[in-house]
Design an enzyme around this catalytic site. Structure first.
Site, PDB file in Angstrom:
ATOM      1  N   LYS A  20       0.831  -1.208   0.000  1.00 27.03           N
ATOM      2  CA  LYS A  20       0.000   0.000   0.000  1.00 27.03           C
ATOM      3  C   LYS A  20       0.860   1.250   0.000  1.00 27.03           C
ATOM      4  O   LYS A  20       0.567   2.231  -0.690  1.00 27.03           O
ATOM      5  CB  LYS A  20      -0.915   0.003   1.239  1.00 27.03           C
ATOM      6  CG  LYS A  20      -2.217  -0.708   1.004  1.00 27.03           C
ATOM      7  CD  LYS A  20      -3.147   0.170   0.161  1.00 27.03           C
ATOM      8  CE  LYS A  20      -4.361  -0.613  -0.283  1.00 27.03           C
ATOM      9  NZ  LYS A  20      -5.189   0.140  -1.220  1.00 27.03           N
TER      10      LYS A  20
ATOM     11  N   LYS B  84      -4.560 -10.120 -11.772  1.00 31.87           N
ATOM     12  CA  LYS B  84      -5.597 -10.343 -10.772  1.00 31.87           C
ATOM     13  C   LYS B  84      -6.736  -9.330 -10.959  1.00 31.87           C
ATOM     14  O   LYS B  84      -6.480  -8.147 -11.149  1.00 31.87           O
ATOM     15  CB  LYS B  84      -4.991 -10.188  -9.365  1.00 31.87           C
ATOM     16  CG  LYS B  84      -6.006 -10.468  -8.287  1.00 31.87           C
ATOM     17  CD  LYS B  84      -5.515 -10.209  -6.878  1.00 31.87           C
ATOM     18  CE  LYS B  84      -6.725 -10.314  -5.980  1.00 31.87           C
ATOM     19  NZ  LYS B  84      -6.549 -10.020  -4.600  1.00 31.87           N
TER      20      LYS B  84
ATOM     21  N   LYS C 189     -10.504  -3.703  -9.019  1.00 30.52           N
ATOM     22  CA  LYS C 189     -11.113  -2.456  -9.432  1.00 30.52           C
ATOM     23  C   LYS C 189     -10.053  -1.397  -9.732  1.00 30.52           C
ATOM     24  O   LYS C 189     -10.191  -0.624 -10.674  1.00 30.52           O
ATOM     25  CB  LYS C 189     -12.031  -1.973  -8.318  1.00 30.52           C
ATOM     26  CG  LYS C 189     -12.835  -0.757  -8.695  1.00 30.52           C
ATOM     27  CD  LYS C 189     -13.924  -0.518  -7.687  1.00 30.52           C
ATOM     28  CE  LYS C 189     -14.777   0.670  -8.065  1.00 30.52           C
ATOM     29  NZ  LYS C 189     -14.088   1.939  -7.995  1.00 30.52           N
TER      30      LYS C 189
END
Ligand code: TRP
Length: 338
Positions: A128, A207, A210
């Protein structure tokens, strides 16, 4: 991490509710095929056999989503999608994380038993931080501590998640163990129940996600779904229609396994070049839009009637209040907060 299959369904053993399931899902907005095959289908199956609590984790979403109206809308969409896809408020408890603010108090208390090094080494934190380098907020680091609190506040012992959550689950277990060691046996260590669905790949072969924009939006317009399916990457080595395919690496063929019982025949057809990529895509698009037609309709109804969704979420949060309060009372007592 111990991976243990769930015991036989309660109906078969005669003791319903022997396990308490908890899982959290991010309000990522429009639900895609990866969400359903990777998590939601499993949620729906488990609610019939176990006591199940499902949480839309809006506090967690704040680590990346900072527009109030966007978060609100996504939370509503996720709730409507979960209900449309089969979560039944009579069989499970569905709620929004921030409606039970006790989670955050427990997370603070858990932070005091969690060494900084444990959260810093979490792979998802590093990912992240790399993904949003200008926004490495502290809550990204604390994320798994809140996740441990989500599970522990209801003493859940089974957590259905995708494999990508393995590190988080292991950390949750370590945090609870650390708490028990310092303050006495209080929490059971939850076990991850990995969804059997394989990694669901998106239209570009990565993968399905969104944020990448490679999704198949199962509750969207059938035309959109068709376009997305037709744009899928197949077996890149299959150039001519007459080239034999490699169904084991063709994502379109792989996905067929979820939408019919003729997977082996399709496999054979692709391998022997009886079917081409375009045929296979058309078939998949038809099957996906047919399979999700009732859910799509239900989703539209629910989105048009927000009060109905809000009512379910409110009832869910209220039902959980006594348990959350009881856990916190015990924890406060053990930690010397009175
Ligand atoms: N971290 C999970 C995800 O990103 C969501 C989550 C939050 C969760 N709290 C949880 C999952 C508790 C299982 C249990 O998908």
């Amino acid at each position: 991490m111990t991976v243990q299959p769930l015991a036989a369904p309660a109906a078969a053993t005669g003791s319903p509710g022997q396990h308490r399931i908890f899982s959290g899902i991010q309000p990522s907005g429009i639900v895609h095929l990866g969400n359903d095959l990777g998590a939601i289908r499993n949620y729906v199956a488990l609610q019939s056999h176990f006591e199940a609590i499902y949480c839309i984790v809006d506090y967690h979403a704040l680590t990346s989503t900072h527009q109030a109206d966007v978060l609100r809308e996504r939370t509503r969409q996720m709730a409507a999608a979960l209900l449309a896809l089969g979560l039944d408020p009579d069989r499970c408890t569905l709620f929004v994380q921030s409606h039970r603010p006790e989670h955050t108090e427990l997370a603070w208390l858990f932070a005091t038993v969690t060494p900084v090094s444990w959260v810093e080494r979490t792979p998802t934190y590093k990912e992240k931080a790399a993904q949003q380098p200008d926004d490495v907020n502290h809550a990204l680091l604390t994320y798994p501590i809140l996740q441990a609190a989500d599970i522990a506040i209801y003493h859940a012992d089974r957590v259905p998640v995708g494999k990508d959550q393995a590190a988080h689950l292991e950390l949750s277990r370590e945090i609870l163990r650390a708490f028990n060691r310092r303050y006495g046996e209080t929490f059971v260590e939850p076990l991850a129940v990995y969804t059997e669905a394989p990694l669901v790949l998106g239209t570009d072969g990565r993968k399905m996600s969104k944020s990448i924009g490679n999704t198949i939006d199962i509750l969207g317009d059938p035309e959109l779904v068709r376009r997305q399916v037709m744009s899928m990457v197949t077996d890149t080595q299959r150039i001519k229609r007459t080239d034999p395919g490699r169904p084991e690496i063709c994502n379109v063929c792989q996905l067929q396994r979820f939408f019919g019982d003729d997977y082996e025949a399709l496999w054979e057809g692709e391998r022997t070049a009886r079917t081409g990529c375009v045929d296979m895509k058309r078939l998949l698009a038809d099957r996906i839009t047919t399979h999700y037609a009732p859910a799509r309709e239900r989703y539209r109804e629910l989105m048009a009637e927000p009060a109905q969704v809000d009512g379910v979420l409110e009832a869910g949060a209220n039902r959980l209040r006594p348990q959350a309060a009881a856990t916190l009372a015990t924890v406060r007592e053990r930690m010397g907060l009175r």
